[in-house]
Design an enzyme around this catalytic site. Structure first.
Site, PDB file in Angstrom:
ATOM      1  N   THR A 249       3.411   3.782 -26.381  1.00 42.85           N
ATOM      2  CA  THR A 249       4.044   3.620 -25.125  1.00 42.85           C
ATOM      3  C   THR A 249       5.243   2.692 -25.016  1.00 42.85           C
ATOM      4  O   THR A 249       6.360   3.127 -24.529  1.00 42.85           O
ATOM      5  CB  THR A 249       2.958   2.768 -23.954  1.00 42.85           C
ATOM      6  OG1 THR A 249       1.552   3.802 -24.195  1.00 42.85           O
ATOM      7  CG2 THR A 249       3.442   2.758 -22.724  1.00 42.85           C
ATOM      8  N   ASP A 250       5.369   1.702 -25.525  1.00 45.67           N
ATOM      9  CA  ASP A 250       6.368   1.133 -26.101  1.00 45.67           C
ATOM     10  C   ASP A 250       7.555   1.791 -26.795  1.00 45.67           C
ATOM     11  O   ASP A 250       8.833   1.768 -26.309  1.00 45.67           O
ATOM     12  CB  ASP A 250       6.249   0.004 -26.959  1.00 45.67           C
ATOM     13  CG  ASP A 250       5.897  -1.530 -26.177  1.00 45.67           C
ATOM     14  OD1 ASP A 250       6.170  -1.489 -25.031  1.00 45.67           O
ATOM     15  OD2 ASP A 250       5.411  -2.572 -26.868  1.00 45.67           O
ATOM     16  N   LEU A 251       7.176   2.723 -27.795  1.00 45.19           N
ATOM     17  CA  LEU A 251       8.191   3.680 -28.649  1.00 45.19           C
ATOM     18  C   LEU A 251       8.751   4.442 -27.733  1.00 45.19           C
ATOM     19  O   LEU A 251      10.032   4.997 -27.762  1.00 45.19           O
ATOM     20  CB  LEU A 251       7.616   3.886 -29.684  1.00 45.19           C
ATOM     21  CG  LEU A 251       7.093   2.957 -30.856  1.00 45.19           C
ATOM     22  CD1 LEU A 251       6.493   3.575 -31.954  1.00 45.19           C
ATOM     23  CD2 LEU A 251       8.401   2.195 -31.265  1.00 45.19           C
TER      24      LEU A 251
ATOM     25  N   GLY B  87      11.112   2.986 -25.523  1.00 42.32           N
ATOM     26  CA  GLY B  87      12.349   2.608 -26.021  1.00 42.32           C
ATOM     27  C   GLY B  87      13.203   4.007 -26.326  1.00 42.32           C
ATOM     28  O   GLY B  87      14.591   3.949 -26.012  1.00 42.32           O
TER      29      GLY B  87
END
Length: 462
Positions: A228-230, A233
């Site tokens: 989810t972070d990636l 990003g």
């Protein structure tokens, strides 16, 4: 720096984003301020891809974001991953950190390379670090001054936090209307839960990703990396590029709202569409696929192999390789729809056959078949894989305290330039004095006063 319209400078290097032609492009000599001249004069940092890192034939040293300055107030993963990718394309990334502790991930470990968190090292190449105490009025003033000479301002604070310091979008817009201001949060800028903190695991849970990840009969599972972070990003990376192009067209900056929840819900794709259109509640499938059979991992005699038959002809080929001609002719398995309906019986047959041979033998039999397949590799196997090596996916560089380090490089290659010679991730405040002098024109006595009062800090590299 790129100002309104990506262009108060006089260079057209880098694909037409500069207002008037660069002398170097016409065969003349580039001015010292021209990004082409700056790029060509840049010394090697002792880094590069372990393989596949040489410049493509006929490539220049010009990168698409040469001359773009990014003021990066983000921490942890989504923001640093986005700005690292922008730095790979030539942007000058100024990473703002707390004096002393720096980015939260500097303390995330083990493992450590020397005293440096390997987690931090993995997503912070091609950046300069300035250590500023933003709670100090002099520190907040420095942020505003840096914003005024930057093209992009990226932050990942809870909505309203920076506005309390006079550093919100409306504040920065008044002094730098050209800036592309990008906010990364857990849930967005407005709405009922925007004041909640956002970490990858929580957003993965709320968005439904954990609900659909894991063994069919097992508990919800967090993906092995912070997807989810990636994903956020990558959305941020693309949004900032779009923001720069928008400014080129309009001459004005803008505010970009990126958040973990929206990024992950957008990435639910067909699973979300199944519910929205057919009211089919999602479930966990392990390595399998809810709409394609066979499309999963099979246990072999000594490991696993993943096979995906995306159409009927590929299924026939799978049956031929497995020496199961009668299965391909069975009326229950003639089409993908029928195979999905009769999943259990078919998977039992295929699983029994796959268990009879070691993985290496199945890999040999599938080679050249046209059916997508592959082993489940551990990290040692990943970074010994001939294609991974050929694609130049390992970047090495010399770090000032950790020594020689290696990190995964960008997943894209370009015909006209190489993403090579990366700068190592910085120490906290490693470039404070350099930035104050080079970007803001501060004199030594003013810098000494900022250092003395603790508004900034400088890390001395020994």
């Amino acid at each position: 720096m790129l100002r309104a319209g990506l262009g108060r400078r006089s260079c057209r290097c880098g694909g037409g984003l500069w207002r008037s032609p660069c002398p170097a492009a016409a065969g003349g000599s580039a001015s010292p301020r021209c990004p082409r001249a700056l790029s060509a004069a840049s010394p090697s940092n002792g880094g590069g891809a372990r393989s596949g890192g040489a410049s493509p034939a006929g490539a220049s040293n010009v990168k698409p974001l040469d001359g773009v300055k990014i003021l990066d107030l983000t921490r942890v993963l989504a923001g640093p991953f986005a700005t690292m990718n922008l730095g790979d394309l030539g942007a000058e990334v100024i990473k703002v950190e707390r004096p002393g502790a720096g980015d939260d991930t500097r303390a995330w470990g083990p493992p450590f390379a020397g005293t440096e968190s390997v987690y931090f090292l993995s997503v912070n190449r091609n950046k300069k670090s300035i250590a500023i105490n933003m709670k100090d009025s002099k520190g907040a003033k420095l942020i505003r001054e840096l914003a005024a000479v930057s093209d992009v301002f990226v932050e990942n604070y809870v909505p309203g936090k920076l506005a309390e310091m006079g550093l919100g979008y409306e504040d920065i817009k008044k002094i730098a209307p050209h800036v592309v201001y990008c906010s990364i949060t857990g849930y967005g800028q407005t709405g009922p839960v925007v004041q909640r903190g956002g970490y990858d695991s929580i957003a993965a849970a709320v968005s439904g990703l954990m609900h659909i990840t894991g063994h069919e009969d097992g508990e919800p599972v967090r993906p092995g990396v912070a997807m989810t972070d990636l994903a956020t990003g990558l959305y941020t990376y693309g949004a900032i590029m779009a923001g720069l192009l928008q400014r080129y067209k309009t001459g004005k900056g803008l505010h970009i709202d990126c958040n973990l929840l929206s990024s992950q819900v957008a990435c639910l794709t067909h699973v979300a569409a199944n519910y929205l259109n057919c009211k089919i509640e999602a479930k966990r499938w392990g390595t399998a696929h809810g709409s394609i059979v066979p499309y999963q991992a099979f246990k072999t005699k000594d490991g696993y192999i993943v096979v995906g038959a995306g159409n009927d002809q590929q299924f026939v080929t799978v049956c031929k390789i497995l020496n199961l001609p009668e299965v391909s002719k069975d009326s229950r398995y003639k089409t993908n729809t029928l195979r999905v309906q009769n999943r259990k019986e078919l998977i039992d047959i295929l699983s029994t056959r796959f268990s009879e041979k070691p993985t290496i033998e199945w890999l040999r039999l599938f080679e050249g078949s046209g059916v997508p397949y592959g082993p489940i590799n551990n990290m040692q196997q990943v970074f010994s894989d001939p294609q991974v090596l050929h694609n130049g996916l390992v970047m090495e560089m010399n770090h000032p305290t950790a020594g020689r380090i290696a990190v995964p490089g960008p997943g894209v290659r370009y015909s006209e330039f190489a993403v090579s010679h990366p700068k190592p991730p910085p120490l906290v405040g490693q470039h404070t004095v350099e930035i104050l002098k080079g970007m803001l024109g501060y004199e030594d006595d003013a810098i000494e006063e900022l250092l003395r009062t603790g508004a900034v800090a400088q890390h001395e590299v020994r």
